[in-house]
Design an enzyme around this catalytic site. Structure first.
Site, PDB file in Angstrom:
ATOM      1  N   SER A  64       0.875  -1.185   0.000  1.00 27.28           N
ATOM      2  CA  SER A  64       0.000   0.000   0.000  1.00 27.28           C
ATOM      3  C   SER A  64       0.902   1.223   0.000  1.00 27.28           C
ATOM      4  O   SER A  64       2.063   1.143   0.438  1.00 27.28           O
ATOM      5  CB  SER A  64      -0.862   0.007   1.271  1.00 27.28           C
ATOM      6  N   TYR A  95      -2.407  -0.982  10.246  1.00 25.73           N
ATOM      7  CA  TYR A  95      -2.239  -1.006   8.785  1.00 25.73           C
ATOM      8  C   TYR A  95      -0.905  -0.354   8.414  1.00 25.73           C
ATOM      9  O   TYR A  95      -0.144  -0.891   7.610  1.00 25.73           O
ATOM     10  CB  TYR A  95      -3.412  -0.268   8.133  1.00 25.73           C
TER      11      TYR A  95
HETATM   12  N1  LIG Z   1      -8.653  -0.360  -1.432  1.00 23.55           N
HETATM   13  C1  LIG Z   1      -7.626   0.440  -1.210  1.00 23.55           C
HETATM   14  O1  LIG Z   1      -7.782   1.678  -1.161  1.00 23.55           O
HETATM   15  C2  LIG Z   1      -6.233  -0.143  -1.062  1.00 23.55           C
HETATM   16  C3  LIG Z   1      -5.155   0.747  -1.130  1.00 23.55           C
HETATM   17  C4  LIG Z   1      -3.866   0.237  -0.980  1.00 23.55           C
HETATM   18  C5  LIG Z   1      -3.676  -1.115  -0.787  1.00 23.55           C
HETATM   19  N2  LIG Z   1      -4.738  -1.960  -0.724  1.00 23.55           N
HETATM   20  C6  LIG Z   1      -4.446  -3.378  -0.512  1.00 23.55           C
HETATM   21  O2  LIG Z   1      -4.928  -4.124  -1.605  1.00 23.55           O
HETATM   22  C7  LIG Z   1      -5.177  -5.470  -1.191  1.00 23.55           C
HETATM   23  C8  LIG Z   1      -6.554  -5.881  -1.670  1.00 23.55           C
HETATM   24  O3  LIG Z   1      -7.518  -5.087  -0.988  1.00 23.55           O
HETATM   25  P1  LIG Z   1      -8.899  -4.607  -1.638  1.00 23.55           P
HETATM   26  O4  LIG Z   1      -8.921  -3.153  -1.596  1.00 23.55           O
HETATM   27  O5  LIG Z   1      -9.140  -5.335  -2.916  1.00 23.55           O
HETATM   28  O6  LIG Z   1      -9.871  -5.089  -0.473  1.00 23.55           O
HETATM   29  P2  LIG Z   1     -11.068  -6.129  -0.445  1.00 23.55           P
HETATM   30  O7  LIG Z   1     -11.551  -6.093   0.960  1.00 23.55           O
HETATM   31  O8  LIG Z   1     -11.990  -5.900  -1.573  1.00 23.55           O
HETATM   32  O9  LIG Z   1     -10.328  -7.530  -0.723  1.00 23.55           O
HETATM   33  C9  LIG Z   1      -9.547  -8.193   0.214  1.00 23.55           C
HETATM   34  C10 LIG Z   1      -9.769  -9.684   0.001  1.00 23.55           C
HETATM   35  O10 LIG Z   1      -8.876 -10.380   0.882  1.00 23.55           O
HETATM   36  C11 LIG Z   1      -9.586 -11.489   1.403  1.00 23.55           C
HETATM   37  N3  LIG Z   1      -8.980 -11.922   2.667  1.00 23.55           N
HETATM   38  C12 LIG Z   1      -8.964 -11.260   3.854  1.00 23.55           C
HETATM   39  N4  LIG Z   1      -8.365 -12.015   4.798  1.00 23.55           N
HETATM   40  C13 LIG Z   1      -7.994 -13.161   4.181  1.00 23.55           C
HETATM   41  C14 LIG Z   1      -7.346 -14.341   4.624  1.00 23.55           C
HETATM   42  N5  LIG Z   1      -6.984 -14.494   5.919  1.00 23.55           N
HETATM   43  N6  LIG Z   1      -7.102 -15.329   3.737  1.00 23.55           N
HETATM   44  C15 LIG Z   1      -7.491 -15.191   2.440  1.00 23.55           C
HETATM   45  N7  LIG Z   1      -8.126 -14.115   1.952  1.00 23.55           N
HETATM   46  C16 LIG Z   1      -8.375 -13.110   2.830  1.00 23.55           C
HETATM   47  C17 LIG Z   1     -11.023 -10.984   1.602  1.00 23.55           C
HETATM   48  O11 LIG Z   1     -11.958 -12.066   1.700  1.00 23.55           O
HETATM   49  C18 LIG Z   1     -11.204 -10.131   0.351  1.00 23.55           C
HETATM   50  O12 LIG Z   1     -11.755 -10.874  -0.721  1.00 23.55           O
HETATM   51  C19 LIG Z   1      -5.004  -5.486   0.326  1.00 23.55           C
HETATM   52  O13 LIG Z   1      -3.734  -6.001   0.652  1.00 23.55           O
HETATM   53  C20 LIG Z   1      -5.108  -4.022   0.695  1.00 23.55           C
HETATM   54  O14 LIG Z   1      -4.445  -3.732   1.899  1.00 23.55           O
HETATM   55  C21 LIG Z   1      -6.014  -1.507  -0.867  1.00 23.55           C
END
Ligand SMILES: NC(=O)c1ccc[n+]([C@@H]2O[C@H](COP(=O)([O-])OP(=O)(O)OC[C@H]3O[C@@H](n4cnc5c(N)ncnc54)[C@H](O)[C@@H]3O)[C@@H](O)[C@H]2O)c1
Length: 263
Positions: free
Chosen positions: A138, A151
């Site tokens: 991130s 986080y």
């Molecule tokens: N959305 C944002 O603004 C953003 C920004 C920077 C980084 N990220 C990162 O991107 C990645 C994806 O996030 P997203 O935004 O798509 O969120 P999201 O919540 O849509 O997806 C996260 C997925 O991870 C799965 N998950 C959670 N715990 C788990 C586990 N123990 N085992 C297997 N699967 C698990 C959830 O079921 C979900 O499908 C994450 O690492 C998040 O930190 C997101």
């Protein structure tokens, strides 16, 4: 790396960014895309939407046995893994007051799961002379996630671990990228905004909120160049530079933004 004929595994593959990566990898000609997620039904739905090139796997990435089994099953089925995306992640929206259970979950999903993935894929990748690990970290991992202490701490750790892997194994053929987006329009951000979390409000006020497909575009470009830092929001590079050159000034700017948002 391009995706043609590649075997790719994506954890958190049912989520916003993970499912966009899965769809995009298939569209780029991947031979197989494994959509791995804690939410088995959602993973099934994503894989079914992609078609026969994809299959779903129910995996809790915080359980090392399950990660090992995911890798072994994929290697048995397809002979290898070319690209493993450690993408599952969790946010908390809290600070030092959060109970240890919340800190532990963030640590296990955002960091330890990357260690489990590396342990499981490294033997095969090194034996084959190479492979690719994409760690979804991130912008919080190179800056600060205002309003979310676990986080911030765990995403910094994830970037540090990815960099360590790159330095240690690049000469043996392992390529590593750390994906560091700022705001992305996924359930993670939407849930934070719905709950009124300060961190989500800061993200929404700090620049463009990209679609998961825009993040997938940046990933395809970053993988093609085999770049370590993949920054879908290019301005994050400038923020990181400013933070490194003038940490006190950078923090003062963030505090000003928080004061403005708190009214
Ligand atoms: N959305 C944002 O603004 C953003 C920004 C920077 C980084 N990220 C990162 O991107 C990645 C994806 O996030 P997203 O935004 O798509 O969120 P999201 O919540 O849509 O997806 C996260 C997925 O991870 C799965 N998950 C959670 N715990 C788990 C586990 N123990 N085992 C297997 N699967 C698990 C959830 O079921 C979900 O499908 C994450 O690492 C998040 O930190 C997101």
């Amino acid at each position: 790396m391009n995706l043609t004929d590649r075997i790719a595994v994506i954890t958190g593959g049912a989520g916003g960014i993970g499912s966009a990566l899965a769809r995009r990898f298939a569209a780029e000609g991947a031979a197989a895309v494994v959509v791995a997620d804690l939410d088995a039904d959602a993973a099934d739905a994503v894989a079914a939407g992609i078609g026969p090139v994809a299959h779903a796997a129910a995996v809790d990435v915080t359980d090392e046995e399950q990660v090992r089994a995911l890798v072994a099953d994929t290697e048995r089925r397809y002979g290898r893994i070319d690209l493993f995306c450690a993408n599952a992640g969790v946010a908390t929206g809290g600070g030092v007051e959060l109970p240890d259970a919340d800190w532990d979950r963030a640590w296990r999903v955002n960091v330890l799961a990357h260690v489990y993935a590396a342990r499981a894929v490294l033997p095969g990748m090194l034996a084959r002379g190479g492979g690719y690990l994409l760690a979804t970290c991130s912008a919080a991992g190179v800056l600060t996630a205002v309003g979310d202490a676990p986080y911030t701490a765990t995403k910094h750790a994830a970037v540090g671990f990815a960099e360590w892997l790159a330095v240690t194994y690049r000469d043996q053929g392992l390529r590593v990228s750390a994906l560091c987006p700022q705001g992305v329009d996924t359930p993670m951000l939407a849930d934070g905004l719905a709950a009124g979390h300060l961190g989500a409000r800061v993200i929404a006020a700090s620049g463009a909120v990209l679609s998961p497909d825009q993040v997938a575009d940046a990933v395809i470009a970053g993988l093609a160049e085999e770049r370590f830092l993949i920054l879908p929001h290019p301005e994050v590079a400038g923020y990181a530079r400013r933070r490194a050159e003038d940490p006190d000034g950078w923090q003062a700017g963030l505090r000003k933004l928080v004061r403005r948002l708190r009214g």
